[in-house]
Design an enzyme around this catalytic site. Structure first.
Site, PDB file in Angstrom:
ATOM      1  N   HIS A 295      -2.617   0.968   7.033  1.00 36.63           N
ATOM      2  CA  HIS A 295      -2.918   0.834   5.602  1.00 36.63           C
ATOM      3  C   HIS A 295      -3.233   2.211   5.044  1.00 36.63           C
ATOM      4  O   HIS A 295      -3.839   3.042   5.712  1.00 36.63           O
ATOM      5  CB  HIS A 295      -4.106  -0.110   5.405  1.00 36.63           C
ATOM      6  CG  HIS A 295      -4.371  -0.443   3.973  1.00 36.63           C
ATOM      7  ND1 HIS A 295      -3.521  -1.220   3.224  1.00 36.63           N
ATOM      8  CD2 HIS A 295      -5.380  -0.087   3.150  1.00 36.63           C
ATOM      9  CE1 HIS A 295      -4.007  -1.347   1.996  1.00 36.63           C
ATOM     10  NE2 HIS A 295      -5.143  -0.651   1.924  1.00 36.63           N
TER      11      HIS A 295
ATOM     12  N   CYS B 151       0.816  -1.220   0.000  1.00 38.85           N
ATOM     13  CA  CYS B 151       0.000   0.000   0.000  1.00 38.85           C
ATOM     14  C   CYS B 151       0.846   1.266   0.000  1.00 38.85           C
ATOM     15  O   CYS B 151       0.614   2.183  -0.790  1.00 38.85           O
ATOM     16  CB  CYS B 151      -0.986  -0.008   1.162  1.00 38.85           C
ATOM     17  SG  CYS B 151      -0.254   0.044   2.814  1.00 38.85           S
TER      18      CYS B 151
ATOM     19  N   HIS C 292      -5.939   1.457  -3.829  1.00 37.74           N
ATOM     20  CA  HIS C 292      -4.989   0.916  -2.859  1.00 37.74           C
ATOM     21  C   HIS C 292      -4.500  -0.449  -3.308  1.00 37.74           C
ATOM     22  O   HIS C 292      -5.038  -1.056  -4.226  1.00 37.74           O
ATOM     23  CB  HIS C 292      -5.618   0.836  -1.466  1.00 37.74           C
ATOM     24  CG  HIS C 292      -6.677  -0.218  -1.341  1.00 37.74           C
ATOM     25  ND1 HIS C 292      -6.621  -1.207  -0.392  1.00 37.74           N
ATOM     26  CD2 HIS C 292      -7.815  -0.441  -2.045  1.00 37.74           C
ATOM     27  CE1 HIS C 292      -7.680  -1.983  -0.504  1.00 37.74           C
ATOM     28  NE2 HIS C 292      -8.420  -1.543  -1.500  1.00 37.74           N
TER      29      HIS C 292
END
Length: 181
Positions: free
Chosen positions: A127, A75, A139
């Site tokens: 994240h 990510c 993402h």
């Protein structure tokens, strides 16, 4: 998949209201115009470039610690690559470090190009993705997955949302280090 990616990128670019696809642009006149853009215009241009380049990552496999398109990205590797290639900013390497850059943004105030953060590993800001607009973000999710677009309203993401940061463009000088060419 490539046609879909190109179509999404084109629609995203057009929705941001920039004439980047005009055939009759005088390139000599572009540089002075960019230098005199308002803050809103600079933001729209930078966000548009992030969205367009981000679409080219769709389908790239997730790889923990990955920072390379060919072998996969995680990510933060995705976000770091996009900010560097699209607008020339070097962001920190981890989602947690990125969460301390730029200006905090309320969820109701999100704009394309904002970073969105989630608690996916029982720790805050584990994240990160890039907000695309219309309640969606880009993402690289997890092992076995690939770069994709998801809705913030999906219960998994909504329940893990940690916050958002704005880095474009007025905060460029303070938020990150310009990439060296």
């Amino acid at each position: 998949m490539r046609k879909l990616t190109t179509s999404i990128a084109l629609l995203a670019a057009l929705s941001l209201g920039n004439n980047a696809f005009a055939d009759d642009v005088d390139t000599a006149a572009v540089k002075p115009a960019v230098e005199t853009q308002s803050g809103i215009q600079r933001y729209a241009t930078a966000a548009q470039e992030l969205v367009i380049q981000g679409m080219s990552y769709l389908g790239i496999p997730y790889r923990y610690g990955g920072t390379d398109r060919e072998s996969g990205v995680d990510c933060s590797g995705l976000v770091q690559n996009l900010f560097r290639s699209a607008i020339g900013l070097d962001l920190p390497r981890t989602a947690a470090a990125m969460s301390r850059v730029g200006e905090e943004v309320e969820r109701s105030e999100l704009k394309p190009g904002d970073l969105v953060f989630f608690n996916t590993m029982r720790r805050a800001f584990s994240h990160v993705g890039i907000y695309l607009g219309d309640g969606q973000f880009l993402h690289s999710p997890s092992t076995g997955g690939a770069v994709r677009i998801e809705k913030l309203s999906v219960s998994y993401w909504a329940s893990r949302f940690n916050g958002a940061r704005r880095i474009l463009p007025d905060h460029q000088a303070d938020a990150a280090t310009p990439a060296s060419n």
